[in-house]
Design an enzyme around this catalytic site. Sequence first.
Site, short mmCIF file in Angstrom:
data_model
loop_
_atom_site.label_atom_id
_atom_site.label_comp_id
_atom_site.label_asym_id
_atom_site.label_seq_id
_atom_site.Cartn_x
_atom_site.Cartn_y
_atom_site.Cartn_z
CG ASN A 129 6.33 1.23 -5.42
OD1 ASN A 129 6.45 1.56 -4.23
ND2 ASN A 129 6.69 2.01 -6.43
CD1 TRP A 130 1.93 -1.84 -1.21
CD2 TRP A 130 1.84 -1.57 1.01
NE1 TRP A 130 1.23 -2.89 -0.69
CE2 TRP A 130 1.15 -2.76 0.68
CE3 TRP A 130 1.90 -1.20 2.35
CZ2 TRP A 130 0.54 -3.58 1.64
CZ3 TRP A 130 1.30 -2.03 3.31
CH2 TRP A 130 0.63 -3.19 2.95
CE LYS A 131 3.72 3.98 -7.26
NZ LYS A 131 3.31 4.67 -8.47
CG HIS A 165 9.20 4.45 -9.02
ND1 HIS A 165 8.44 5.55 -9.36
CD2 HIS A 165 8.39 3.37 -9.15
CE1 HIS A 165 7.21 5.14 -9.66
NE2 HIS A 165 7.15 3.82 -9.54
CD GLU A 180 5.49 7.48 -8.36
OE1 GLU A 180 5.74 6.95 -7.26
OE2 GLU A 180 4.53 7.12 -9.08
CD GLU A 239 6.96 1.05 -12.51
OE1 GLU A 239 6.10 0.33 -12.01
OE2 GLU A 239 7.43 2.04 -11.94
N GLY A 282 -0.46 5.14 -12.52
CA GLY A 282 -1.57 5.75 -11.78
C GLY A 282 -2.63 6.40 -12.65
CB SER A 318 -2.48 1.43 -15.26
OG SER A 318 -2.47 2.78 -14.86
N GLY A 354 1.50 -0.73 -8.45
CA GLY A 354 1.33 0.36 -7.49
C GLY A 354 -0.01 0.24 -6.79
N GLY A 355 -0.96 1.06 -7.22
CA GLY A 355 -2.27 1.18 -6.55
C GLY A 355 -2.94 -0.15 -6.24
P1 13P Z 1 0.26 2.00 -10.63
O1 13P Z 1 0.12 0.50 -10.64
O2 13P Z 1 -0.52 2.64 -9.52
O3 13P Z 1 0.02 2.60 -11.97
O4 13P Z 1 1.80 2.32 -10.25
C1 13P Z 1 2.80 1.68 -10.97
C2 13P Z 1 4.09 1.95 -10.30
O5 13P Z 1 4.58 3.06 -10.31
C3 13P Z 1 4.74 0.83 -9.59
O6 13P Z 1 6.05 1.14 -9.24
#
Ligand code: 13P
Length: 251
Positions: A12-14, A99, A101, A169, A175, A214, A235-236
């Site tokens: 997920n590149w957000k 998600h 977020e 999640e 993050g 993470s 994510g990251g």
């Molecule tokens: P991180 O891997 O950066 O913690 O993000 C997880 C995430 O929100 C994937 O959707």
Amino acid sequence: MTTSISPLIAGNWKMNGLRGALDEISTLAGLLTTGESPRALVVICPPATILSEVCQLGATSGILAGGQDCHSQAAGAHTGDISASMLADAGAQYVIVGHSERRADHGETDALVRAKAEQAIGAGLKPIICVGETEAQRDSGQAESVVAEQLTGSVPDAAGVHEVIIAYEPIWAIGTGRTPTIDDITRMHASIRQQLVSRFPETGMSIRILYGGSLKPQNAREILSVDNVNGGLVGGASLLAKDFYTIISAV
Ligand code: 13P
């Protein structure tokens, strides 16, 4: 990992990724085609602005693409929004819905997330439906009941006959570099599995449950080998091809 389900690793590149980031897709494609063939389905969910390029670049190496959100209606006067069929038209096969977020930034409720998942299924996409508790909810012993309620509200009945994916999640792990203990992940994924099987007796055993929060090259092997963890939502660490490939290779 439950062996009968083929694992899936999604990135997920957000809100990250200009056109220059397409180089990472090319690098990942190179790693996937020259290295040992991956044991997981690989999905990248880039920003919508580069979705069709990701689909094209990824096609030859088996990289699949997904959107990060879709609207709860099929079409109409919704300035700035993207419909599930637009994502499918751009070449996506998956879409993340609910998600944390988006639940936080846009006030998305379980009912809205369910409507989005239904739209996704209607457009031929596989929704990746996200659930997860806050740190306060975990600390007060409510993690499993909060996630159970989100599942009840967010997962459409159509999940019994169409492919959907659940992503657990924990919000406090996103993050932050922090993750739940292996025991906690085991318990939560077992509880999600139990709920899926009781609601969808025929198919509940085969619905993928991803872990997200993470997930990194350093912890991927341990987390991805937990029972009922059928892959990850990253994510990251999905932004750099090398790191993402290491996670894929950990399956
Ligand atoms: P991180 O891997 O950066 O913690 O993000 C997880 C995430 O929100 C994937 O959707």
